[in-house]
Enzyme design. Structure first.
Site, PDB file in Angstrom:
ATOM      1  N   LYS A 238       0.844  -1.208   0.000  1.00 13.82           N
ATOM      2  CA  LYS A 238       0.000   0.000   0.000  1.00 13.82           C
ATOM      3  C   LYS A 238       0.882   1.262   0.000  1.00 13.82           C
ATOM      4  CE  LYS A 238      -3.769  -2.503   2.124  1.00 13.82           C
ATOM      5  NZ  LYS A 238      -4.445  -2.956   3.344  1.00 13.82           N
TER       6      LYS A 238
ATOM      7  N   GLN B 160      -4.504  -1.657   9.595  1.00 12.75           N
ATOM      8  CA  GLN B 160      -4.405  -2.974   8.968  1.00 12.75           C
ATOM      9  C   GLN B 160      -4.967  -4.056   9.888  1.00 12.75           C
ATOM     10  OE1 GLN B 160      -3.190  -3.533   5.744  1.00 12.75           O
ATOM     11  NE2 GLN B 160      -3.954  -5.602   6.096  1.00 12.75           N
TER      12      GLN B 160
ATOM     13  N   ASP C 231     -11.031   2.866   4.298  1.00 11.90           N
ATOM     14  CA  ASP C 231     -11.411   1.453   4.146  1.00 11.90           C
ATOM     15  C   ASP C 231     -12.933   1.301   4.117  1.00 11.90           C
ATOM     16  OD1 ASP C 231      -9.433  -0.379   3.697  1.00 11.90           O
ATOM     17  OD2 ASP C 231      -8.812  -0.510   5.802  1.00 11.90           O
TER      18      ASP C 231
END
Ligand code: NAD
Length: 290
Positions: free
Chosen positions: A54, A98, A121
């Site tokens: 990422k 994460q 997200d």
């Protein structure tokens, strides 16, 4: 007739190129790059790889990224305190924690502290709720990537029967809601579904998000189905999807490979969400300034 393979890698590259141009435009307008903060707690090797990918993708697109690597023993209070700092940091437009978190930390509680404006997200209750209501939202990256892949194949979603196998909050449920928002007739299947194959055989569009290697076999799909394989299953050092590629390939009209299908699009959608969040926040700040 065998399927056409939807090349997620190439489509993701094209998407990223367009995002990079828009990032330059953002820079010209606001004198800074959009910023993404990536928070990793613990040392799970797969998570580390995802985080590195990422960060690299941000660098290549011109998005400023910062990784916050915390020990597995970090307390929930410390993690939440970092998120609160990042919420207030004007150089940060997107915050990504994460998953999975180390044992003892509650993902739902931790994620609930991310500002909905920076929730790239799309996991917070506000963005999940907005998706449910059909309002503009930062939408979960993997399901958004699935929709982009279906569209890239020139497949119209409206009126189709879409079957989603899997009902997680991060893939199955938002994928079903996105398909619904594109006017598909949607069926969601899960671990308690009976006669699964009877249902999957009715799917014009089948999204497999189960997490079991080769769970969907060719005899479970109908001729001409579009198969979007979200699964990432590691086995003896290799990656496998949830669909058994060879048998599905023979019957499907379009199919995504693993690797090289949904995975690259997930990252592209994260970049797109970060840019969208930056644009929305920058406009909001301008409104306050005048
Ligand atoms: P999850 O474990 O949270 O959910 C799995 C879902 O599968 C559950 O809703 C469960 O009801 C359903 N399921 C389990 N057994 C079943 C059965 N026998 N019949 C029908 N349904 C069944 O997983 P997740 O987070 O949604 O991820 C699913 C897969 O997608 C995993 O392989 C994961 O690694 C992968 N994934 C890939 C990406 C990507 O970027 N490509 C992103 C996220 C997840």
């Amino acid at each position: 007739m065998p399927a056409q393979v939807i090349d997620g890698k190439t489509i993701a590259q094209e998407t990223r190129k367009k995002i990079a141009e828009d990032v330059q435009h953002f820079f010209a307008l606001y004198g800074r790059a959009p910023g993404l903060a990536v928070v990793l707690a613990g040392d799970d090797p797969a998570s580390r790889v995802y985080v590195n990918n990422k960060i690299k993708a941000c660098e290549e697109t011109g998005i400023a990224s910062n990784a916050y690597m915390l020990p597995a023993a970090v307390s929930q209070a410390e993690l939440i305190s970092l998120i609160k700092e990042l919420n207030l940091n004007a150089a940060v437009d997107g915050i990504l924690v994460q998953l999975p978190l180390p044992k003892g930390l509650c993902a739902e509680t931790v994620l609930s502290h991310i500002s909905p404006f920076k929730d790239v997200d799309g996991f917070t209750a506000v963005n999940a709720g907005r998706l449910m209501l059909g309002s503009p939202a930062l939408t979960a990256c993997t399901p958004s990537g699935c929709i982009e892949l279906i569209k890239s194949a020139g497949v119209s979603i409206a009126g189709k029967h879409a079957v989603v196998v899997g009902r997680s909050n991060i893939v199955g449920k938002p994928a079903a809601l996105l398909l619904l928002s594109h006017n598909a007739t949607v069926t969601v299947c899960h671990s308690k579904t009976q006669n699964l194959a009877e249902i999957t055989r009715q799917a014009d569009i089948l999204i497999a998000a189960v997490g079991i290697k080769h769970f969907i076999t060719g005899d479970m799909i109908k001729d001409g189905a579009v198969v979007i394989d979200v699964g990432i299953n590691r086995f003896e050092g290799k990656l496998y999807g949830d669909a058994e590629f060879d048998s599905c390939f023979k019957k499907a009209s379009f199919i995504t490979p693993v690797p090289g299908g949904v995975g690259p699009m997930t990252i592209a959608m994260l970049l797109r969400n970060t840019l969208s969040a930056a644009q929305a926040l920058a406009k909001e700040r301008l409104n306050y300034a005048f």
